[in-house]
Design a protein around this motif. Structure first.
Motif, mmCIF file in Angstrom:
data_model
loop_
_atom_site.group_PDB
_atom_site.id
_atom_site.type_symbol
_atom_site.label_atom_id
_atom_site.label_comp_id
_atom_site.label_asym_id
_atom_site.label_seq_id
_atom_site.Cartn_x
_atom_site.Cartn_y
_atom_site.Cartn_z
ATOM 1 N N SER A 1 1.113 -1.614 -0.416
ATOM 2 C CA SER A 1 -0.041 0.065 -0.104
ATOM 3 C C SER A 1 0.745 1.309 0.168
ATOM 4 O O SER A 1 0.892 1.855 1.068
ATOM 5 C CB SER A 1 -0.605 0.128 1.443
ATOM 6 N N GLY A 2 1.359 1.098 -1.040
ATOM 7 C CA GLY A 2 2.320 3.025 -0.878
ATOM 8 C C GLY A 2 1.203 3.368 -2.224
ATOM 9 O O GLY A 2 1.014 3.449 -3.682
ATOM 10 N N GLY A 3 2.432 5.014 -2.850
ATOM 11 C CA GLY A 3 1.830 5.296 -4.266
ATOM 12 C C GLY A 3 2.178 4.783 -5.366
ATOM 13 O O GLY A 3 0.638 4.679 -6.493
ATOM 14 N N ALA A 4 3.230 3.929 -5.655
ATOM 15 C CA ALA A 4 3.306 3.764 -6.608
ATOM 16 C C ALA A 4 2.455 2.357 -7.957
ATOM 17 O O ALA A 4 1.939 2.791 -8.454
ATOM 18 C CB ALA A 4 5.301 3.280 -7.105
ATOM 19 N N TYR A 5 1.814 1.767 -6.142
ATOM 20 C CA TYR A 5 1.178 0.664 -6.859
ATOM 21 C C TYR A 5 -0.491 0.600 -6.274
ATOM 22 O O TYR A 5 -1.406 -0.008 -6.241
ATOM 23 C CB TYR A 5 1.592 -0.944 -6.195
ATOM 24 N N ALA A 6 -0.509 2.109 -5.870
ATOM 25 C CA ALA A 6 -2.441 2.020 -5.162
ATOM 26 C C ALA A 6 -3.117 2.007 -6.239
ATOM 27 O O ALA A 6 -4.191 0.867 -6.235
ATOM 28 C CB ALA A 6 -2.495 3.883 -5.251
ATOM 29 N N SER A 7 -2.779 2.529 -7.990
ATOM 30 C CA SER A 7 -3.623 2.058 -8.615
ATOM 31 C C SER A 7 -3.892 0.541 -9.272
ATOM 32 O O SER A 7 -5.276 0.278 -9.386
ATOM 33 C CB SER A 7 -3.725 2.480 -9.989
ATOM 34 N N GLN A 8 -2.791 -0.478 -9.567
ATOM 35 C CA GLN A 8 -2.633 -1.619 -9.553
ATOM 36 C C GLN A 8 -3.465 -3.191 -8.386
ATOM 37 O O GLN A 8 -4.078 -3.512 -9.136
ATOM 38 C CB GLN A 8 -1.098 -2.109 -9.905
ATOM 39 N N LEU A 9 -3.332 -2.289 -7.578
ATOM 40 C CA LEU A 9 -3.720 -2.575 -6.119
ATOM 41 C C LEU A 9 -5.238 -2.492 -6.045
ATOM 42 O O LEU A 9 -5.803 -3.751 -5.751
ATOM 43 C CB LEU A 9 -2.949 -2.149 -5.115
ATOM 44 N N ALA A 10 -5.697 -1.502 -6.658
ATOM 45 C CA ALA A 10 -7.172 -1.605 -6.568
ATOM 46 C C ALA A 10 -7.622 -1.965 -7.408
ATOM 47 O O ALA A 10 -8.704 -2.620 -7.418
ATOM 48 C CB ALA A 10 -7.247 -0.019 -6.505
ATOM 49 N N ASP A 11 -7.262 -2.567 -9.125
ATOM 50 C CA ASP A 11 -7.713 -3.357 -10.032
ATOM 51 C C ASP A 11 -8.140 -4.467 -9.679
ATOM 52 O O ASP A 11 -8.361 -5.641 -9.881
ATOM 53 C CB ASP A 11 -6.861 -3.149 -10.704
ATOM 54 N N TYR A 12 -6.271 -4.958 -8.781
ATOM 55 C CA TYR A 12 -5.887 -6.223 -8.137
ATOM 56 C C TYR A 12 -6.847 -6.709 -7.092
ATOM 57 O O TYR A 12 -7.597 -7.648 -7.521
ATOM 58 C CB TYR A 12 -4.988 -6.702 -7.662
ATOM 59 N N TYR A 13 -7.559 -6.001 -6.503
ATOM 60 C CA TYR A 13 -9.088 -6.423 -5.370
ATOM 61 C C TYR A 13 -10.039 -6.358 -6.285
ATOM 62 O O TYR A 13 -11.165 -6.852 -5.845
ATOM 63 C CB TYR A 13 -8.736 -5.282 -4.910
ATOM 64 N N ALA A 14 -10.073 -5.617 -7.252
ATOM 65 C CA ALA A 14 -11.675 -5.662 -8.092
ATOM 66 C C ALA A 14 -11.602 -6.669 -8.949
ATOM 67 O O ALA A 14 -12.734 -6.394 -9.187
ATOM 68 C CB ALA A 14 -11.820 -4.188 -8.542
ATOM 69 N N ALA B 1 -9.675 -14.152 -12.629
ATOM 70 C CA ALA B 1 -10.112 -12.974 -13.441
ATOM 71 C C ALA B 1 -8.539 -11.576 -13.428
ATOM 72 O O ALA B 1 -8.653 -10.803 -14.069
ATOM 73 C CB ALA B 1 -11.357 -12.071 -12.380
ATOM 74 N N ILE B 2 -8.127 -12.167 -12.156
ATOM 75 C CA ILE B 2 -6.939 -11.501 -12.345
ATOM 76 C C ILE B 2 -6.211 -11.201 -13.617
ATOM 77 O O ILE B 2 -5.600 -11.818 -14.485
ATOM 78 C CB ILE B 2 -6.195 -11.243 -11.063
ATOM 79 N N GLU B 3 -5.909 -9.353 -13.839
ATOM 80 C CA GLU B 3 -4.737 -9.382 -15.213
ATOM 81 C C GLU B 3 -3.596 -8.882 -14.176
ATOM 82 O O GLU B 3 -3.398 -8.625 -13.179
ATOM 83 C CB GLU B 3 -5.526 -8.197 -16.034
ATOM 84 N N PRO B 4 -2.571 -9.798 -14.965
ATOM 85 C CA PRO B 4 -1.434 -9.494 -14.467
ATOM 86 C C PRO B 4 -0.680 -7.631 -14.898
ATOM 87 O O PRO B 4 -0.869 -7.683 -15.836
ATOM 88 C CB PRO B 4 -0.685 -10.089 -15.198
ATOM 89 N N SER B 5 0.128 -7.227 -13.770
ATOM 90 C CA SER B 5 -0.021 -5.873 -14.272
ATOM 91 C C SER B 5 1.379 -5.779 -13.538
ATOM 92 O O SER B 5 2.375 -6.604 -13.399
ATOM 93 C CB SER B 5 -0.471 -5.137 -13.256
ATOM 94 N N PRO B 6 2.221 -4.834 -13.619
ATOM 95 C CA PRO B 6 3.591 -4.292 -13.661
ATOM 96 C C PRO B 6 4.149 -4.761 -12.716
ATOM 97 O O PRO B 6 5.116 -4.808 -11.719
ATOM 98 C CB PRO B 6 4.297 -3.035 -14.015
ATOM 99 N N MET B 7 3.476 -4.339 -11.341
ATOM 100 C CA MET B 7 2.956 -4.986 -10.703
ATOM 101 C C MET B 7 3.610 -6.335 -9.701
ATOM 102 O O MET B 7 4.375 -6.531 -9.222
ATOM 103 C CB MET B 7 2.068 -4.704 -9.286
ATOM 104 N N PHE B 8 3.366 -7.223 -10.618
ATOM 105 C CA PHE B 8 3.657 -8.627 -10.447
ATOM 106 C C PHE B 8 5.365 -9.485 -11.204
ATOM 107 O O PHE B 8 5.778 -9.997 -10.471
ATOM 108 C CB PHE B 8 2.815 -9.740 -11.523
ATOM 109 N N ARG B 9 5.652 -8.238 -11.761
ATOM 110 C CA ARG B 9 6.809 -8.187 -12.357
ATOM 111 C C ARG B 9 7.699 -7.885 -11.028
ATOM 112 O O ARG B 9 9.054 -8.374 -11.073
ATOM 113 C CB ARG B 9 7.153 -6.848 -13.732
ATOM 114 N N ASP B 10 7.695 -7.016 -10.315
ATOM 115 C CA ASP B 10 8.214 -6.532 -9.098
ATOM 116 C C ASP B 10 7.634 -7.001 -8.192
ATOM 117 O O ASP B 10 8.555 -7.289 -7.253
ATOM 118 C CB ASP B 10 8.458 -5.018 -8.625
ATOM 119 N N ASN B 11 7.076 -7.855 -7.772
ATOM 120 C CA ASN B 11 6.440 -8.699 -6.800
ATOM 121 C C ASN B 11 6.092 -10.014 -7.083
ATOM 122 O O ASN B 11 5.103 -10.724 -7.363
ATOM 123 C CB ASN B 11 5.192 -8.329 -5.648
ATOM 124 N N LEU B 12 7.225 -11.228 -7.413
ATOM 125 C CA LEU B 12 7.038 -12.095 -7.839
ATOM 126 C C LEU B 12 6.287 -12.744 -7.057
ATOM 127 O O LEU B 12 5.574 -13.829 -7.423
ATOM 128 C CB LEU B 12 8.249 -12.900 -8.277
#
Length: 137
Positions: free
Chosen positions: A30-43, A97-108
């Protein structure tokens, strides 16, 4: 220990552990860089992460309250089974339903997170079914 007591404890613990595991990415990332990707992940999925958490906690509460005597124990045991199945099915729908995002690349570890949540949710309906079977037998 009695089978009913063991299955009740397993059901409660599985519901709580599922919610804790579900919240792990939010607690870690939960930080600024991944906020929107994390929201999409949980949605993702039909009900998203919030729905899974709601079903899991509600399942734990219903399993815990069967023996309290406020309602018919058979009815509550059946409701616990239905809620447990809803928890697992919504977790499966979310995981697929989860779509991979750049967040996955940084956090395997996120690649396996949704599968772990599904695996941790499986004991909820199983424990509720064992509890209901022992109660109604």
């Amino acid at each position: 220990m009695e089978l009913r007591d063991i299955s009740r404890r397993v059901g409660i613990a599985a519901g709580v552990v599922t919610v804790l595991a579900l919240a792990a990415p939010y607690a870690v990332l939960s930080g600024g860089a991944y906020a929107s990707q994390l929201a999409d992940y949980y949605a993702s999925g039909i009900v998203g992460g919030a729905g899974i958490a709601l079903f899991a906690l509600l399942s734990a509460v219903v399993v815990a309250s069967v023996d309290r005597g406020n309602l018919d124990p058979g009815t509550l045991a059946g409701a616990a089974v239905v809620l447990g199945v809803a928890t697992t099915l919504s977790a499966v729908a979310w995981a697929t339903a989860i779509e991979p995002s750049p967040m996955f690349r940084d956090n395997l570890w996120l690649v396996w997170h949704a599968r772990v949540v599904v695996a941790l949710s499986v004991p909820i309906p199983v424990a509720a079914a064992v509890y209901a079977r022992d109660l109604l037998a």
